[in-house]
Design a protein around this motif. Sequence first.
Motif, PDB file in Angstrom:
ATOM      1  N   SER B 299       0.841  -1.200   0.000  1.00 36.53           N
ATOM      2  CA  SER B 299       0.000   0.000   0.000  1.00 36.53           C
ATOM      3  C   SER B 299       0.875   1.248   0.000  1.00 36.53           C
ATOM      4  O   SER B 299       0.361   2.364  -0.014  1.00 36.53           O
ATOM      5  CB  SER B 299      -0.924   0.037   1.223  1.00 36.53           C
ATOM      6  OG  SER B 299      -1.791  -1.065   1.224  1.00 36.53           O
ATOM      7  N   ARG B 300       2.194   1.040   0.070  1.00 30.56           N
ATOM      8  CA  ARG B 300       3.168   2.137   0.098  1.00 30.56           C
ATOM      9  C   ARG B 300       2.850   3.104   1.226  1.00 30.56           C
ATOM     10  O   ARG B 300       2.896   4.323   1.059  1.00 30.56           O
ATOM     11  CB  ARG B 300       3.211   2.892  -1.247  1.00 30.56           C
ATOM     12  CG  ARG B 300       3.228   2.021  -2.483  1.00 30.56           C
ATOM     13  CD  ARG B 300       4.274   0.959  -2.451  1.00 30.56           C
ATOM     14  NE  ARG B 300       5.655   1.482  -2.466  1.00 30.56           N
ATOM     15  CZ  ARG B 300       6.715   0.739  -2.154  1.00 30.56           C
ATOM     16  NH1 ARG B 300       6.571  -0.511  -1.765  1.00 30.56           N
ATOM     17  NH2 ARG B 300       7.927   1.264  -2.195  1.00 30.56           N
ATOM     18  N   LYS B 301       2.515   2.567   2.379  1.00 30.72           N
ATOM     19  CA  LYS B 301       2.072   3.393   3.488  1.00 30.72           C
ATOM     20  C   LYS B 301       2.558   2.774   4.790  1.00 30.72           C
ATOM     21  O   LYS B 301       2.574   1.549   4.909  1.00 30.72           O
ATOM     22  CB  LYS B 301       0.530   3.429   3.478  1.00 30.72           C
ATOM     23  CG  LYS B 301      -0.060   4.778   3.814  1.00 30.72           C
ATOM     24  CD  LYS B 301      -1.556   4.716   3.819  1.00 30.72           C
ATOM     25  CE  LYS B 301      -2.061   5.423   5.046  1.00 30.72           C
ATOM     26  NZ  LYS B 301      -3.035   4.660   5.783  1.00 30.72           N
ATOM     27  N   PRO B 302       2.934   3.571   5.786  1.00 33.30           N
ATOM     28  CA  PRO B 302       3.306   2.960   7.070  1.00 33.30           C
ATOM     29  C   PRO B 302       2.141   2.142   7.621  1.00 33.30           C
ATOM     30  O   PRO B 302       0.983   2.459   7.344  1.00 33.30           O
ATOM     31  CB  PRO B 302       3.588   4.163   7.976  1.00 33.30           C
ATOM     32  CG  PRO B 302       3.840   5.307   7.045  1.00 33.30           C
ATOM     33  CD  PRO B 302       3.010   5.047   5.826  1.00 33.30           C
ATOM     34  N   ILE B 363      -4.531   0.194   4.374  1.00 28.88           N
ATOM     35  CA  ILE B 363      -4.879   0.287   2.946  1.00 28.88           C
ATOM     36  C   ILE B 363      -5.485   1.658   2.644  1.00 28.88           C
ATOM     37  O   ILE B 363      -5.249   2.235   1.575  1.00 28.88           O
ATOM     38  CB  ILE B 363      -5.877  -0.830   2.566  1.00 28.88           C
ATOM     39  CG1 ILE B 363      -5.287  -2.201   2.859  1.00 28.88           C
ATOM     40  CG2 ILE B 363      -6.262  -0.722   1.097  1.00 28.88           C
ATOM     41  CD1 ILE B 363      -6.290  -3.334   2.718  1.00 28.88           C
ATOM     42  N   HIS B 364      -6.271   2.168   3.596  1.00 27.90           N
ATOM     43  CA  HIS B 364      -6.984   3.426   3.397  1.00 27.90           C
ATOM     44  C   HIS B 364      -6.022   4.559   3.044  1.00 27.90           C
ATOM     45  O   HIS B 364      -5.048   4.797   3.759  1.00 27.90           O
ATOM     46  CB  HIS B 364      -7.753   3.760   4.677  1.00 27.90           C
ATOM     47  CG  HIS B 364      -8.636   4.962   4.561  1.00 27.90           C
ATOM     48  ND1 HIS B 364      -8.361   6.144   5.189  1.00 27.90           N
ATOM     49  CD2 HIS B 364      -9.769   5.162   3.860  1.00 27.90           C
ATOM     50  CE1 HIS B 364      -9.305   7.031   4.908  1.00 27.90           C
ATOM     51  NE2 HIS B 364     -10.167   6.459   4.091  1.00 27.90           N
ATOM     52  N   GLY B 366      -3.867   4.618   0.807  1.00 27.37           N
ATOM     53  CA  GLY B 366      -2.577   4.144   0.327  1.00 27.37           C
ATOM     54  C   GLY B 366      -2.526   4.190  -1.188  1.00 27.37           C
ATOM     55  O   GLY B 366      -3.365   4.835  -1.836  1.00 27.37           O
ATOM     56  N   ARG B 367      -1.526   3.508  -1.759  1.00 30.45           N
ATOM     57  CA  ARG B 367      -1.410   3.409  -3.211  1.00 30.45           C
ATOM     58  C   ARG B 367      -1.163   1.936  -3.506  1.00 30.45           C
ATOM     59  O   ARG B 367      -0.037   1.485  -3.603  1.00 30.45           O
ATOM     60  CB  ARG B 367      -0.239   4.265  -3.690  1.00 30.45           C
ATOM     61  CG  ARG B 367      -0.570   5.196  -4.845  1.00 30.45           C
ATOM     62  CD  ARG B 367       0.346   6.418  -4.805  1.00 30.45           C
ATOM     63  NE  ARG B 367       1.763   6.044  -4.802  1.00 30.45           N
ATOM     64  CZ  ARG B 367       2.498   5.882  -5.909  1.00 30.45           C
ATOM     65  NH1 ARG B 367       1.981   6.070  -7.097  1.00 30.45           N
ATOM     66  NH2 ARG B 367       3.763   5.564  -5.825  1.00 30.45           N
ATOM     67  N   VAL B 368      -2.251   1.181  -3.627  1.00 27.67           N
ATOM     68  CA  VAL B 368      -2.155  -0.270  -3.542  1.00 27.67           C
ATOM     69  C   VAL B 368      -1.618  -0.881  -4.833  1.00 27.67           C
ATOM     70  O   VAL B 368      -2.126  -0.613  -5.919  1.00 27.67           O
ATOM     71  CB  VAL B 368      -3.533  -0.882  -3.205  1.00 27.67           C
ATOM     72  CG1 VAL B 368      -3.427  -2.393  -3.106  1.00 27.67           C
ATOM     73  CG2 VAL B 368      -4.069  -0.299  -1.906  1.00 27.67           C
ATOM     74  N   ARG B 369      -0.569  -1.702  -4.697  1.00 29.07           N
ATOM     75  CA  ARG B 369      -0.024  -2.480  -5.821  1.00 29.07           C
ATOM     76  C   ARG B 369      -0.502  -3.913  -5.692  1.00 29.07           C
ATOM     77  O   ARG B 369      -0.491  -4.468  -4.602  1.00 29.07           O
ATOM     78  CB  ARG B 369       1.505  -2.450  -5.782  1.00 29.07           C
ATOM     79  CG  ARG B 369       2.080  -1.075  -5.988  1.00 29.07           C
ATOM     80  CD  ARG B 369       3.584  -1.110  -5.828  1.00 29.07           C
ATOM     81  NE  ARG B 369       4.133   0.238  -6.043  1.00 29.07           N
ATOM     82  CZ  ARG B 369       5.411   0.541  -5.851  1.00 29.07           C
ATOM     83  NH1 ARG B 369       6.253  -0.385  -5.459  1.00 29.07           N
ATOM     84  NH2 ARG B 369       5.836   1.762  -6.075  1.00 29.07           N
TER      85      ARG B 369
END
Lengths: 268, 582
Positions: B299-302, B363-364, B366-369
């Motif tokens: 998600s490229r997020k902490p 996930i909220h 984020g930038r989900v791959r």
Amino acid sequence: MGLALLVMIWLITFISTYFFAAKTWWLPQGASTSAPGIDHQFAFTYLLMGIVFVAAQCALGYFVWKYRERGAGAVADYSHGNTKLEIVWTALTAILFIGLNLMGSPIWAAERFAPADAGALPVEVTGMQFAWYFRYAGPDGKFGATAPKLMDPSAGNESAIGLDTSDPAAKDDVVTGTMYLPVNRQVDLTLRAVDVIHSFFVPNMRFKQDAVPGLAIHMHFTPTAVGDYEIACAELCGLGHYKMHGMLKVVSAEDFEKWMAAREAEKQ
Amino acid sequence: MAAQDVHAHTAHAHAAPQGFVRKYVFSLDHKVIGLQYFFLALTAVFVGMILSLLMRIHLVWPGAAIPLIGEIKPETYLSLLTMHGTIMVFFVLTTAPQGGFGNYFLPIQIGAPDMAFPVLNMLSFWTTFVAFVVLICAFFVTGGAPLHGWTGYAPLSALTNTGPGEQLGADLWITSIAIFCVASLMGALNFITTTLDLRAKGMTMMRMPLTVWSWFITAILGLLAFGVLLSAGILLLLDRNLGTSFYIPLVVVNGQVMGHKGGSPLLWQHLFWFFGHPEVYIAILPGMGVASQLLSTFSRKPIFGYRAMVYAIMAIGFLGFMVWGHHMFMSGMSPYSAFAFSLMTMAIGVPSAIKTFNWLGTIHRGRVRFQTPMLFAIGFVSLFVSGGLSGPFLAQPTLDIPLHDTAFVVGHFHLIMGVAAIFGMFAATYYWFPKMFGRMMNERWGRIHFFITLVGAYSIFMPMHYLGMAGQPRRYSQFTELAYLHRLIPLNTFMTYAAIVTIAAQFIFVINLFWSMKKGPKASDNPWEATTLEWTTSTPPPHDNFGGMTPVVHHGPYEYSVPGAARDFIMQNDPATVTTSH
């Protein structure tokens, strides 16, 4: 891919929920005094868990689609969480789960903490590989002695549970393979097992209790509708576990007396 | 690797081995041992899966002649069931996430050159291997494998004449479990010591990846739980072979008075479930760790609420030891104690809910791959929710009256500790495969594998809840004897078809796994652009993990999308001066 996930997760959620909500496969018809309370608690738990289930799955499907990576422009939030939200959520789930628990407790207490009524009909249930036997105390109201060395399962009934016929109290004991109970009268059960653990399971009575070798477990329930109800064994007891079944016939008080009189007559 | 400070080797490192046997068989290298555990579990999961296929076929086509086996008899069905449960719980759910991935990645993720006790590590693998061989032998002895279920309730399991398989087969079964306990105790000691003593400079406890936290807490659970099961198993062996009566009261089996008296069948249940409930968390905690790691990375997020996640793992581990009685509401145990066990069980739902909430929060925005590892991590969350929410039904003694020992329970625990945990392992396999084997797995086949397995697993296990509500008892080899079960046979047939498709799809995974080892595209050192230490070293990692250096840690494990940073991730050993909050 985000859309495929969303569709798949939502479909799974709605199909699963449909078969619960439509009651396609629901608890069998209840026929005891404890059934309405248990069924209500079940339905209420189902409603609450169903809401959480649908909400969580829908959010999951929606989030993975909504926040999918799209080109280089968008940047993810740099956030390590939100303590206030975390505390609110924790408190809410704690209240929900513990509240549910407390709500259901009185039903359990009513069934298991109080002894049977004085006027209850005493019946002893004995489980053995792979049959159930039911013993009625007869006119003297006393169960006679049994002895392990007298047990002969191949002979069935009185011999199977090792009834000691030299004991005067045993003379009028009736042992059967089918359980007869008068409707609307509490039954005072004593559950025993002679070899391994069995579990006395009568789905329509909302009744289940293990029968354990070495223990005499006292339980009670009250059937509320005349009819035939199947008895199953719910604890793995060996190769014949799946066919260790019995029948409970709930009849009117008069029919019960007639049946009992006929059994006593057979013994003479 | 200019970023790393150079330190002398610690005393725990050992020279790279020479020769095939030292390198691949009796290896001291935690990475080789991790792979040995992984392949042992892979073998076990296929055996366990085939057993479940035979069970599902027997349930709906009882007279079917199976090639090589013939018709399955009711007692054979129970042997399959016992062996399926035992193999899956011990040699898959306990072995792969902890022994496999934990062994391989815990030392690397904390910046250590190896486990604290390499010899003990090797011993614990080979002891596990012996346990597996002993268990499989039970199939081939006179009478076959035991039929008492993986829970082995006494006196069924404690006497030798209660059914076929209860002779030598049952002795081998309990011996295998006892050996497995010894192996797990050795493993647990090693994991705990390594985590506490071998962390690299700067790797504070609160900078450890959540995978490490989950392996660490799992090891503590193992240390406390397996000792109890080991003792219980020894008492069972004594009852079976030396005439003691720990679990056996005076019983009469088929008219024969047995020479035991005074024992308590409930004692076995208490000891077994004192191990058995923590075991559920031993199986699932590593999956939770993997899900956290992957959801953050992809998600490229902490991770949302790192501290809350750590405390939730601890709370689950702690409460996990106080809930065993919820398996025994119908056992004849005091009905008053049910209150306490029920309340504790409901309480354990709270940290589980925190984790779910935090995964969604990760996930909220984020930038989900959507690479395959992430698909399985998302699937894990879905299954964890589904399997978890049937828990509050079973945690209520009142609702256990209709539901205990029915298919509802089987559906519940398969979704949560079976399928969800296995999704954790799939996620881990797809995620770490590049690091372990230096190549990438095929993405297209990974996705196909994911979608069939997700839909298939739900199609098998969600209907079990319906069956349980309708009163279908578990461990029934046929549904023909009770009239009220007849109407459930079509649903059972559907589940068998679903099982056949799902099991077939697992061959996609295996082919992808072995094909990619040889033919997959070469992997870079950090193909997922992740932050933890295993991605700072070369692929596959050298014998001492970091090529003669010890990393120094400057950041928390999940620093993604930090404002002002050059890239959207900051590796843990990156000395970059951008301020991060850990």
